[in-house]
Design an enzyme around this catalytic site. Structure first.
Site, PDB file in Angstrom:
ATOM      1  N   GLU A  11       8.002 -42.456  33.809  1.00 19.30           N
ATOM      2  CA  GLU A  11       7.852 -43.450  33.327  1.00 19.30           C
ATOM      3  C   GLU A  11       9.044 -43.571  31.305  1.00 19.30           C
ATOM      4  OE1 GLU A  11       4.400 -44.902  32.122  1.00 19.30           O
ATOM      5  OE2 GLU A  11       3.719 -45.034  33.960  1.00 19.30           O
ATOM      6  N   GLY A  12      10.117 -43.243  31.484  1.00 21.59           N
ATOM      7  CA  GLY A  12      11.074 -42.412  30.524  1.00 21.59           C
ATOM      8  C   GLY A  12      10.921 -41.247  30.291  1.00 21.59           C
TER       9      GLY A  12
END
Length: 815
Positions: free
Chosen positions: A498-499
């Site tokens: 997620e990043g």
């Protein structure tokens, strides 16, 4: 003497005008008025200088004058040097909303705006779900069983999750979901974090799964069909975004869809032919419906005049012909269900596009808007829950584990990481709860989501490392009794997905915030794009006023003059005033970096990261104070607040120091240091007295420990062993045990007990025989020592237990 008086009056008056951002007219009045006084009273030279300054202020500050000569030139220069904002970046910038992050960027945070996000807590239904259903689910988990023996959750747990609608927390009641608030969703995930695999399995469908995309953008037919089935688990979703060549740069995905027609059952159907390869897709091996991101092309113009229609999202059933799904990756530490998805010439009708034809090309915006909320909840909540369990286990272990005749919790080398774990857990709880509360008030916090994801998962890394260090051999030996090791080894997953934290810290937090959260930069860029000189003039000179205001606020507050008014009690108020002071410094430093480096700041990632660090620490500290303000404090909580606030403020000043040391314009760096920290750094590491006090409180049966461990699975009511409940039970009788330890150890040291009584159990029996302790004390200690020994015991296995190919077993001693 008169000149000195006029100088003091001029500086004081201008600083007051600048602090208040009162505009050109008051500044003109100060300089012109004092200049005339100087001419009349005999200080002609200084008076003349002040009048020259007044003329310059009038020429540059009065709109009627500056728009004739200065504004057009500045506008032309700005259009040449302003960074180009790509369509992808613009989509990200326009997604979500800004709230407290904007206040921190302004340099003049209005605390009342933060406190206006009231908190009603959880509803009775949400509270009951956390207490009961989450406890039941947690009680079915054993990390070793799930990770090494099953590589999956038990069937009865899957059935329970579906039956109790865990996968439908965000789905409204009218579609069969639970309709929970963001705070409740976060609390659920924290409690389920006793198992990393359980938390991920429940968290993903409730964040960036098709459910949220359908809720926000789906057609009514899509909602009616899928949402009830997702809520009760008949459909298990996954979402395919990342692939071999598109990870952090998800907009570069090479997966394609081509608009075409195909005969199906003798009927020509308009649809999409998809070719894709996705990796690292959570729940893909068992998903029944696949959300898919791809680049859509219409070479035959079947839908309109454009050939390249942009990133689009579709929802595809698992059994669609041509899709390969079901294989697994093996994530480090914990084999949660994750795998690849491939498709070659997969044909689907247009009705599979999420939102229908009108949402073609809107995929990136849809993802960014959903991610801004999901990234605030799932991984930050998981990190916070993991931190709380690790803290509870470690505090208990440190108290019952004795070395050199004392609990290791009494050793300062253990107290230091134990206090750090407590403070980081306290910060994480406050940040994730208060940010979820803003979501419940309608905010879509894009920049805070990046802050929470990166900062809290890094906190998780530190906390788990500290927990491992304190547990020692207990934690490095894997097996069913080890409640810590598998979660520790799985921590890189949270750091990466997620990043990735490297990207988030270096590119996203300040890179997105500098434009999205700044009070004026977005307006200036919009004026440039619209070629609107009047709008640019208004935004630019308001921006200039902000710069002067932040310079004045940072300097005067740094000197201790005119501290900010804050609505907090005497414990929290000093920290709130410091946040306000450093916020002014941050606003000034951010503007200075953007002005001096321009578009090059994008490439100076280390500088951007340090600015992001300042913003992150100020945001976390603000959430900390809001949590304190709204909560019911317990004994020793003030010590944790003190430690946590000092920790964050010290990191803020450290980031400033590194920024000023590394700005390419050295004079600018020195000047900023003088304005932002005129008296040098104020904050050092928390004092040892705080460390000792916190470590004692968290390793005993105290109100502070109970508060920090609230909403965890801490009762023995499931089929699996609950080490937290067992530690809590031992701590509840710790005072009686410690008194007996001291009596028995003293008797042994004095020679009252036989020297061969080396084991605690032997000493208890010898002490009873010698009359040192009574029979009921001996019975208590027998039971306690048996429990302590069981908690300290580690697993062992058959020699070849870990060899998957038994033919390769090397028998060193065949006999």
């Amino acid at each position: 003497m008169l000149t000195l008086i006029l100088l003091v009056l001029a500086v004081t008056g201008l600083l007051i005008v600048m602090r208040r951002e009162a505009g050109a007219l008051p500044a003109l009045a100060v300089t012109a008025g004092l200049g005339l006084v100087g001419l009349v009273a005999g200080a002609a030279l200084f008076g003349t200088l002040l009048l020259i300054a007044a003329a310059a202020i009038a020429a540059c500050g009065l709109p009627a004058l500056r728009r004739r000569w200065l504004s057009p030139r500045l506008f032309a220069l700005f259009k040449r040097v302003a960074p180009r904002v790509s369509d992808t970046e613009r989509t990200a910038l326009e997604a979500g909303s800004v709230a407290w992050d904007r206040e921190l960027f302004s340099g003049r945070p209005d605390w009342d705006r933060l406190l206006a996000f009231g908190d009603d807590g959880l509803t009775d239904e949400e509270r009951a779900f956390v207490d009961h259903q989450c406890g039941v689910a947690a009680g079915m988990c054993n990390a070793w069983d799930i990770a090494r023996e099953r590589a999956d959750l038990p069937q009865e747990l899957w059935d329970y999750l579906k039956r109790e609608r865990f996968f439908g927390m965000i789905i409204p009641r009218e579609y069969g979901g639970l309709g929970f608030s963001a705070k409740a969703q976060s609390t659920v995930l924290q409690k389920l974090s006793i198992s990393e695999m359980l938390m991920v399995t429940v968290g993903v469908p409730n964040s960036l799964g098709p459910g949220e995309l359908l809720l926000k953008y789906g057609t009514q037919a899509q909602k009616d069909h899928y949402l009830p089935r997702l809520a009760d688990g008949r459909e298990i979703p996954c979402f395919g975004l990342t692939g071999p060549r598109a990870g952090s740069d998800a907009t570069a995905l090479p997966d394609t869809g081509v608009v075409c027609k195909q005969l199906i059952d003798g009927e020509e159907v308009l649809g999409l032919r998809l070719n894709f390869e996705k990796r690292w897709i959570t729940l893909a091996p068992i998903a029944t419906v696949v959300g898919l991101a791809f680049r859509l092309f219409d070479p035959d113009r079947l839908l309109g005049d454009e050939a390249d229609r942009g990133i689009t999202l579709a929802l595809i059933p698992r059994d669609t012909a041509g899709m390969e799904i079901g294989r697994r990756h093996h994530p480090i530490g914990s084999p949660f269900l994750n795998g690849p998805i491939k498709g070659r010439d997969v044909f689907v009708p247009l009705s599979t596009i999420i939102g229908g034809e009108e949402m073609i090309g809107q995929g990136w915006r849809m993802l960014v808007e959903c991610l801004s909320i999901g990234r605030c909840i799932t991984l930050p909540s998981g990190a916070t829950g993991t931190a709380r369990y690790a803290l509870g286990w470690t505090g208990g272990f440190a108290r019952i584990r004795r070395q050199f005749n004392v609990p290791v919790a009494e050793m300062e080398g253990v107290q230091e990481p134990l206090a750090r774990m407590t403070a980081l857990t306290y910060i994480a709880q406050a940040a994730v709860y208060q940010t979820a509360n803003t979501i419940d008030h309608g905010e879509k916090p894009a920049v805070p989501s990046a802050i929470l994801k990166s900062q809290l998962t890094e906190f998780q890394r530190v906390i788990l490392a500290d927990a491992m260090d304190i547990h020692g051999g207990k934690a490095v030996t894997l097996g069913p009794r080890n409640y810590l090791g598998i979660g520790y080894s799985a921590n890189p997953v949270a750091i990466t997905v997620e990043g990735a934290n490297i990207m988030t810290r270096n590119l996203m937090i300040f890179g997105q915030g500098a434009i999205r959260c700044h009070p004026y930069v977005l307006e200036e860029l919009a004026a440039k794009d619209a070629d609107d000189p009047a709008a640019f003039d208004r935004a630019f000179f308001a921006h200039a006023g902000l710069i002067f205001g932040n310079a004045a606020r940072a300097l005067t507050r740094g000197l201790g003059l005119g501290p900010a008014a804050v609505p907090f009690d005497s414990v929290a108020a000093p920290y709130a005033r410091e946040i306000a002071r450093l916020s002014a410094g941050f606003g000034l430093a951010a503007d200075a970096a953007m002005a001096s480096l321009g578009s090059q700041l994008k490439l100076r990632e280390m500088l951007s990261a340090r600015l992001g660090d300042v913003l992150s620490n100020l945001y976390l500290a603000s959430m900390l104070l809001k949590q304190w303000q709204e909560g019911d404090q317990v004994e020793d909580e003030d010590a944790v607040l003190d430690y946590a606030a000092r920790f964050l403020l010290q990191r803020t000043e450290q980031a400033f120091d590194e920024l000023f040391d590394n700005l390419p314009n050295r004079a600018l760096g020195r000047g900023l240091r003088l304005l932002v920290m005129p008296r040098g750094r104020r904050w050092s590491r928390p004092h040892d007295d705080l460390t000792r006090r916190i470590a004692q409180a968290i390793s005993r049966d105290t109100a502070l420990r109970h508060k920090l461990l609230a909403n965890t699975w801490d009762v023995d009511d499931g089929p699996q062993d609950n080490p937290l409940a067992r530690y809590n039970a031992l701590l509840a009788t710790q005072e009686r045990a410690e008194a007996l330890y001291r009596r028995v150890d003293k008797a042994y040291a004095q020679g009252t007990l036989p020297p061969q009584a080396l084991h605690p159990e032997q000493r208890v029996e010898a002490a009873l025989e010698a009359g040192v302790i009574e029979a009921d004390d001996a019975a208590f200690m027998r039971q306690r020592e048996a429990e302590v020994l069981d908690m300290l015991t580690v697993d062992d296995f058959e020699y070849d237990a870990f060899v998957t190919d038994k033919s390769k077993v090397l028998r060193h001693h065949p006999a």
